[in-house]
Design a protein around this motif. Structure first.
Motif, PDB file in Angstrom:
ATOM      1  N   GLY A 232       6.731   2.043   0.335  1.00 33.52           N
ATOM      2  CA  GLY A 232       7.501   3.254   0.605  1.00 33.52           C
ATOM      3  C   GLY A 232       7.854   3.388   2.067  1.00 33.52           C
ATOM      4  N   THR A 233       6.929   3.025   2.953  1.00 37.82           N
ATOM      5  CA  THR A 233       7.219   3.074   4.387  1.00 37.82           C
ATOM      6  C   THR A 233       8.330   2.098   4.754  1.00 37.82           C
TER       7      THR A 233
ATOM      8  N   TYR B 113      -3.507   7.999   0.549  1.00 37.28           N
ATOM      9  CA  TYR B 113      -3.801   6.901  -0.368  1.00 37.28           C
ATOM     10  C   TYR B 113      -3.106   5.649   0.149  1.00 37.28           C
ATOM     11  N   ARG B 114      -3.806   4.880   0.916  1.00 37.23           N
ATOM     12  CA  ARG B 114      -3.228   3.672   1.505  1.00 37.23           C
ATOM     13  C   ARG B 114      -3.284   2.537   0.481  1.00 37.23           C
ATOM     14  N   SER B 115      -2.115   2.102   0.053  1.00 37.96           N
ATOM     15  CA  SER B 115      -2.012   1.037  -0.940  1.00 37.96           C
ATOM     16  C   SER B 115      -0.715   0.279  -0.688  1.00 37.96           C
ATOM     17  N   ARG B 116      -0.467  -0.701  -1.522  1.00 37.88           N
ATOM     18  CA  ARG B 116       0.777  -1.461  -1.395  1.00 37.88           C
ATOM     19  C   ARG B 116       1.992  -0.604  -1.706  1.00 37.88           C
ATOM     20  N   ILE B 117       1.813   0.348  -2.611  1.00 39.98           N
ATOM     21  CA  ILE B 117       2.940   1.236  -2.927  1.00 39.98           C
ATOM     22  C   ILE B 117       3.297   2.078  -1.708  1.00 39.98           C
ATOM     23  N   GLY B 118       2.269   2.581  -1.017  1.00 37.31           N
ATOM     24  CA  GLY B 118       2.541   3.358   0.187  1.00 37.31           C
ATOM     25  C   GLY B 118       3.194   2.531   1.273  1.00 37.31           C
ATOM     26  N   GLN B 119       2.737   1.292   1.429  1.00 38.61           N
ATOM     27  CA  GLN B 119       3.357   0.416   2.418  1.00 38.61           C
ATOM     28  C   GLN B 119       4.798   0.092   2.046  1.00 38.61           C
TER      29      GLN B 119
ATOM     30  N   VAL C  15       7.134  16.370   0.473  1.00 37.45           N
ATOM     31  CA  VAL C  15       5.784  16.851   0.810  1.00 37.45           C
ATOM     32  C   VAL C  15       4.705  16.090   0.034  1.00 37.45           C
ATOM     33  N   PRO C  16       4.729  16.071  -1.308  1.00 33.16           N
ATOM     34  CA  PRO C  16       3.674  15.298  -2.004  1.00 33.16           C
ATOM     35  C   PRO C  16       3.785  13.803  -1.757  1.00 33.16           C
ATOM     36  N   ALA C  17       5.015  13.297  -1.597  1.00 31.18           N
ATOM     37  CA  ALA C  17       5.155  11.865  -1.336  1.00 31.18           C
ATOM     38  C   ALA C  17       4.544  11.482   0.011  1.00 31.18           C
ATOM     39  N   ALA C  18       4.771  12.307   1.043  1.00 30.62           N
ATOM     40  CA  ALA C  18       4.178  12.022   2.350  1.00 30.62           C
ATOM     41  C   ALA C  18       2.663  12.137   2.300  1.00 30.62           C
ATOM     42  N   TYR C  19       2.154  13.077   1.531  1.00 27.64           N
ATOM     43  CA  TYR C  19       0.703  13.227   1.413  1.00 27.64           C
ATOM     44  C   TYR C  19       0.076  11.999   0.755  1.00 27.64           C
ATOM     45  N   VAL C  20       0.706  11.489  -0.283  1.00 29.42           N
ATOM     46  CA  VAL C  20       0.189  10.298  -0.970  1.00 29.42           C
ATOM     47  C   VAL C  20       0.269   9.080  -0.051  1.00 29.42           C
ATOM     48  N   MET C  21       1.352   8.942   0.694  1.00 24.46           N
ATOM     49  CA  MET C  21       1.491   7.790   1.577  1.00 24.46           C
ATOM     50  C   MET C  21       0.427   7.775   2.675  1.00 24.46           C
ATOM     51  N   VAL C  22       0.015   8.968   3.140  1.00 26.61           N
ATOM     52  CA  VAL C  22      -0.963   9.038   4.235  1.00 26.61           C
ATOM     53  C   VAL C  22      -2.385   8.923   3.718  1.00 26.61           C
TER      54      VAL C  22
END
Length: 296
Positions: free
Chosen positions: A125-126, A117-123, A108-115
């Protein structure tokens, strides 16, 4: 002066138009496809129940029947007497519930951060979510076994919980990511204007709207962990710690000959918890979808 009324001509029934006929045929086809799909899903369960209630003489007959001629519960008694089904069911329930709850709590918090907060870390993670689903079980079992052995988690239920959490987390994260994207960001902006922090916004605004996604992800994670066989077979050696899927293999002899009656009874018992879990959470899934639609 008398007035005469003109008789109303009788209503002429119009023949059904081509559009109505096409719509009716399309609806009939949908119902037919749904009925075939229900039969396809229900046939194994019905046949399993029929086999579990048959006597050894009926099971050995060359002319199988749909309905047992002399129903008996002897196969259930033999299954519970020969194998620790209750203990294995408790192990499976403990492992499946724990791994599902932990995976969703992390996702839940990981999906919220990925959506949000768009950053290289989120990309990254995807990309990890997509790539991790390509690895087969056989490729990771040896390094996984060595890591768990160094952590003294071999032949232990907590070790199996860790494996299931890691294995279910990518799909849970990907599934909840879509639900988070569907939440209007205007609701979060309104909460921020009222002085709510990010954590308060997540728990009080976003999380209630994610109820359908949470329930669906919990169901998927639970059923996946309950039915999983390969990891449980490799990591659990003691019969008192084995899960339900591994215990079912004990009804097959060394030469591959299956004790069909008790095996069908045990398999039916192993199927019931998943069905009950889905039946209990189905209402929450529908109510959560309706609540989310009203709040949005």
């Amino acid at each position: 002066m008398s007035t005469t009324r003109t008789p109303t001509p009788p209503a002429v029934s119009r023949p059904p138009t081509r559009r109505r006929l096409t719509r009716g045929a399309g609806r009939a086809g949908q119902y037919l496809a749904l009925a075939c799909y229900l039969v396809f899903l229900g046939f194994p369960l019905v046949w399993l129940l029929s086999t579990a209630l048959k006597s050894p003489q009926e099971l050995g007959s060359i002319n199988p029947t749909w309905i047992p001629e002399h129903p008996t519960l002897e196969n259930f008694r033999a299954a519970f007497d020969t194998q620790p089904l209750l203990r294995s069911a408790l192990n499976s329930a403990l492992v499946a519930t724990s791994s599902a709850v932990i995976a969703v709590a992390i996702a839940v918090p990981a999906a919220y951060v990925m959506v949000r907060y768009r950053s290289r870390i989120g990309q990254a993670g995807t990309v990890w979510v997509l790539v991790s689903q390509m690895f087969p079980f056989v490729l990771v079992i040896i390094p996984l076994f060595l890591v768990l052995r160094n952590l003294h988690l071999i032949n232990a239920l907590p070790g199996l919980v860790v494996v299931y959490v890691v294995w279910n987390l990518p799909f849970s994260l990907w599934m909840l990511r879509g639900y988070v994207q569907a939440v209007p960001i205007s609701l979060e902006e309104a909460a921020a204007m009222d002085g709510a922090s990010r954590l308060r916004t997540l728990t009080s605004v976003v999380l209630p709207l994610l109820t359908p996604g949470l329930v669906a992800t919990l169901m998927f994670s639970f059923v996946t962990a309950w039915n999983e066989f390969f990891f449980a077979l490799v990591l659990l050696k003691s019969p008192e710690k084995q899960t339900m899927s591994v215990i079912l293999t004990h009804f097959i002899g060394a030469e591959g000959v299956a004790d069909l009656g008790p095996l069908a009874a045990a398999a039916l018992v192993a199927t019931l918890p998943s069905l009950l879990f889905f039946a209990l959470l189905q209402r929450r899934l529908v109510s959560g979808m309706l609540a989310g639609a009203v709040k949005a």
